[in-house]
Design a protein around this motif. Structure first.
Motif, mmCIF file in Angstrom:
data_model
loop_
_atom_site.group_PDB
_atom_site.id
_atom_site.type_symbol
_atom_site.label_atom_id
_atom_site.label_comp_id
_atom_site.label_asym_id
_atom_site.label_seq_id
_atom_site.Cartn_x
_atom_site.Cartn_y
_atom_site.Cartn_z
ATOM 1 N N PRO A 41 -5.059 10.633 -10.410
ATOM 2 C CA PRO A 41 -3.888 9.951 -10.973
ATOM 3 C C PRO A 41 -2.745 9.812 -9.972
ATOM 4 O O PRO A 41 -2.041 8.800 -9.982
ATOM 5 N N PHE A 42 -2.542 10.807 -9.128
ATOM 6 C CA PHE A 42 -1.468 10.746 -8.144
ATOM 7 C C PHE A 42 -1.583 9.488 -7.287
ATOM 8 O O PHE A 42 -0.592 8.823 -6.999
ATOM 9 N N VAL A 43 -2.805 9.137 -6.907
ATOM 10 C CA VAL A 43 -3.018 7.977 -6.028
ATOM 11 C C VAL A 43 -3.056 6.674 -6.810
ATOM 12 O O VAL A 43 -2.475 5.678 -6.372
ATOM 13 N N TRP A 44 -3.692 6.663 -8.005
ATOM 14 C CA TRP A 44 -4.025 5.394 -8.633
ATOM 15 C C TRP A 44 -3.299 5.094 -9.937
ATOM 16 O O TRP A 44 -3.335 3.949 -10.395
ATOM 17 N N SER A 45 -2.670 6.055 -10.565
ATOM 18 C CA SER A 45 -2.059 5.742 -11.863
ATOM 19 C C SER A 45 -0.812 6.577 -12.101
ATOM 20 O O SER A 45 -0.702 7.286 -13.109
ATOM 21 N N ALA A 46 0.126 6.486 -11.164
ATOM 22 C CA ALA A 46 1.376 7.232 -11.289
ATOM 23 C C ALA A 46 2.493 6.483 -10.575
ATOM 24 O O ALA A 46 2.248 5.533 -9.817
ATOM 25 N N LEU A 47 3.710 6.911 -10.833
ATOM 26 C CA LEU A 47 4.896 6.342 -10.198
ATOM 27 C C LEU A 47 5.711 7.470 -9.577
ATOM 28 O O LEU A 47 5.545 8.643 -9.912
ATOM 29 N N ASP A 68 10.903 28.035 1.820
ATOM 30 C CA ASP A 68 11.375 26.652 1.857
ATOM 31 C C ASP A 68 10.276 25.668 1.476
ATOM 32 O O ASP A 68 9.095 25.872 1.770
ATOM 33 N N TYR A 69 10.694 24.562 0.845
ATOM 34 C CA TYR A 69 9.828 23.429 0.580
ATOM 35 C C TYR A 69 10.456 22.193 1.209
ATOM 36 O O TYR A 69 11.659 21.971 1.075
ATOM 37 N N GLN A 70 9.657 21.402 1.899
ATOM 38 C CA GLN A 70 10.148 20.163 2.482
ATOM 39 C C GLN A 70 9.489 18.991 1.770
ATOM 40 O O GLN A 70 8.272 18.971 1.574
ATOM 41 N N GLN A 71 10.304 18.002 1.399
ATOM 42 C CA GLN A 71 9.800 16.861 0.648
ATOM 43 C C GLN A 71 9.404 15.736 1.588
ATOM 44 O O GLN A 71 10.083 15.455 2.566
ATOM 45 N N PHE A 72 8.283 15.074 1.255
ATOM 46 C CA PHE A 72 7.784 13.959 2.040
ATOM 47 C C PHE A 72 7.628 12.735 1.150
ATOM 48 O O PHE A 72 7.082 12.824 0.043
ATOM 49 N N LYS A 73 8.118 11.614 1.634
ATOM 50 C CA LYS A 73 7.987 10.351 0.912
ATOM 51 C C LYS A 73 6.620 9.747 1.210
ATOM 52 O O LYS A 73 6.206 9.650 2.355
ATOM 53 N N VAL A 74 5.924 9.344 0.162
ATOM 54 C CA VAL A 74 4.589 8.778 0.322
ATOM 55 C C VAL A 74 4.686 7.352 0.850
ATOM 56 O O VAL A 74 5.476 6.540 0.347
ATOM 57 N N LYS A 75 3.877 7.058 1.854
ATOM 58 C CA LYS A 75 3.889 5.751 2.506
ATOM 59 C C LYS A 75 2.552 5.034 2.331
ATOM 60 O O LYS A 75 2.388 3.906 2.747
ATOM 61 N N ASP A 76 1.600 5.685 1.701
ATOM 62 C CA ASP A 76 0.243 5.169 1.573
ATOM 63 C C ASP A 76 0.234 3.830 0.829
ATOM 64 O O ASP A 76 0.844 3.694 -0.231
ATOM 65 N N ALA A 77 -0.469 2.847 1.372
ATOM 66 C CA ALA A 77 -0.467 1.492 0.806
ATOM 67 C C ALA A 77 -1.023 1.461 -0.614
ATOM 68 O O ALA A 77 -0.542 0.706 -1.468
ATOM 69 N N ARG A 78 -2.031 2.286 -0.902
ATOM 70 C CA ARG A 78 -2.601 2.304 -2.258
ATOM 71 C C ARG A 78 -1.570 2.792 -3.272
ATOM 72 O O ARG A 78 -1.448 2.243 -4.369
ATOM 73 N N VAL A 79 -0.818 3.822 -2.889
ATOM 74 C CA VAL A 79 0.190 4.376 -3.782
ATOM 75 C C VAL A 79 1.319 3.375 -4.008
ATOM 76 O O VAL A 79 1.778 3.174 -5.134
#
Length: 511
Positions: free
Chosen positions: A114-120, A133-144
């Protein structure tokens, strides 16, 4: 380079040997030997893992706003079908490929797909080893990034067509790759050999849940590689961990090779080929949407055109390919022109050939490797660890979570694994969870998506699958969420699924 992450030699020995008795840079073989008089299953302690800077591969959270597929199929309203802040545990191995940043992700399939194909609003939170610590990353994947456009294409379709499109583009990814094993074995889909193979993998034809359901099944496991953006805040950590993780994997594989000839090599190849097959599988399953809506006979209520006209189907498939496979548009255009029969047949053959090549070159070797090395699990339980986020408080607070590697076979069971039992039968691995009232770890938001690792290397992503804890509609049963919602904002509908299972998807010939 962050040299604080590099002193991993002793940590590697800890994980690969399964024994903290490290002397002069080598394993104390007598202490870790399962055939020794001590016959000790594990000497690797909880505290030893926590103190090592990189005693296991890094991980953290997948976080996203989940699209309720049944609600969207019924209404076509994306905004009203979405529940915020679904959270899963995930192994997150940083990789640099051609100057681009990726996480190789292992998690429960019921979270990762679902993370890849059916989420926002997807985001990745990396737990920085040795820190809170937690570091946040913005998803850049074309499918997402294409998900909103994909659902926008499906929204105006008639309800039956929309439901079919949702199933084909999302749900039929879940677990379905396992049902193609018959293709590379040369068996008919329904045959004694195929049935026996599925049963040996805790699977049954047409069912997307393992039987028995506490099996950590191979057919429910798929990794993925997700591209992310690097920022000024997280670039140094990512690059440093990518280098340290690669060194960890190489050394772990070498030490596994010493424990059993070519064992580490087989496991490394297994992970690589499973990842390669996933890319091929996703591409081809999505492309199947075209032929499914292409081969209809108009104006027949009983025909599986689902109320669409030829022009609607053409517009939909071309728009879909612009998102994912623009090089295939010419083939679709030809299939819609004139006498379509020959073009349809040619396209299906092309699509099938690409998929079967992926099975032959990637999936089949991965399956065979798995069948060989899984025999080692019960022989060397000292090398087994469970990688997951572990809870220290009573609710999801990042500062009270820590991504850790713990052994279920330690003399003194680590507190997060209290009451959780692992067992083996016919080389399969089974996990019995006592329920959220007894142990919240591995079972609640923020834990789901744990990883079964061997010698430090990932083998299976899994989620607890005890039906008495799970929503009845789950494709892969996961624990209920309503009982643990502490605020109105945290409450969300139970996880939805289509009535179409992975096995049924294969049998469905479409139009």
């Amino acid at each position: 380079m962050n040299h604080a992450l590099l002193p991993i030699a002793s940590a590697l020995l800890l994980v690969a040997c399964g024994n903290p008795a490290v002397q002069s840079g080598h394993c104390d073989r007598q202490a870790s030997d399962m055939t020794s008089p001590q016959n000790r299953p594990l000497m690797l302690t909880d505290s030893a893992l926590d103190k090592a800077p990189l005693a296991h591969l890094p991980g953290g959270f997948l976080v996203y706003d989940e699209i309720g597929l049944e609600t969207f199929s019924a209404t076509g309203d994306l905004a009203k079908s979405t529940a915020p802040n679904r959270k899963c545990s995930a192994l997150l191995v940083p990789r640099m490929r051609e100057s681009r940043a990726y996480f190789d992700v292992t998690s429960a399939e019921s979270c990762l797909r679902p993370f890849v194909w059916s989420a926002l609003n997807q985001r990745i939170l990396l737990s920085v080893p040795g820190t809170t610590d937690y570091q946040q990353f913005k998803v850049k994947d074309a499918r997402v990034l294409a998900v909103p456009s994909l659902f926008a294409l499906m929204a105006p379709l008639p309800q039956k067509a929309r439901t079919r499109a949702v199933d084909a583009s999302t749900l039929e990814r879940i677990g379905a790759q396992g049902y193609y094993t018959a293709d590379y074995k040369g068996w008919p889909y329904q045959s004694p050999e195929s049935t026996a193979f599925l049963k040996d993998q805790c699977a049954e034809s047409g069912k997307a849940t393992p039987v028995p359901e506490n099996c950590l099944w191979f057919l429910g496991h798929m990794p993925d590689s997700i591209e992310v953006e690097l920022s000024a805040e997280n670039k140094a950590t990512f690059e440093s961990l990518a280098e340290a993780s690669a060194a960890f994997e190489q050394e772990s594989a070498k030490k596994l090779d010493r424990a059993s000839p070519a064992l580490g090599k087989r496991i490394s190849e297994y992970n690589s080929k499973m990842l390669s097959f996933q890319k091929n599988y996703d591409d081809v399953v999505l492309a199947i949407l075209g032929p499914t809506l292409l081969s209809c006979k108009d104006a027949k209520e009983t025909d599986p055109c689902y109320g669409t006209t030829l022009e609607q189907r053409k517009e939909f498939t071309i728009s879909l390919l612009k998102l994912y496979r623009p090089s295939w548009i010419a083939d679709y255009e030809a299939a819609f022109a004139g006498d379509q029969a020959a073009s349809k047949t040619a396209f299906r053959k092309k699509n099938d050939a690409i998929f079967l090549e992926g099975i032959k070159t990637n999936f089949a070797p991965a399956v065979e490797s798995y069948y060989e090395f899984r025999k080692e699990f019960i022989r060397r339980k000292d090398l087994i660890t469970i990688l997951s986020n572990h809870l220290e408080g009573t609710k999801l607070e990042l500062e009270k979570f820590n991504y850790r590697a713990l052994s279920p076979f330690a003399y003194n069971t680590p507190k997060p694994l209290t009451g959780i039992m692992f067992s083996f039968k016919d080389d399969n691995v089974f996990m019995t969870h006592p329920g959220a009232q007894t142990n919240q770890n591995l079972a609640l938001d923020g834990h789901i998506g744990s990883v079964f690792a061997f010698g430090g290397l990932p083998i299976l992503g899994f989620g607890p699958a005890n039906i008495d804890q799970s929503d009845a509609t789950s494709v892969m049963p996961i624990p209920k969420t309503s009982a643990r919602a502490t605020t109105a904002a945290e409450q969300r509908p139970s996880r939805e699924s289509s009535k179409t299972t992975a096995g049924e998807g294969k049998a469905d010939k479409g139009c």
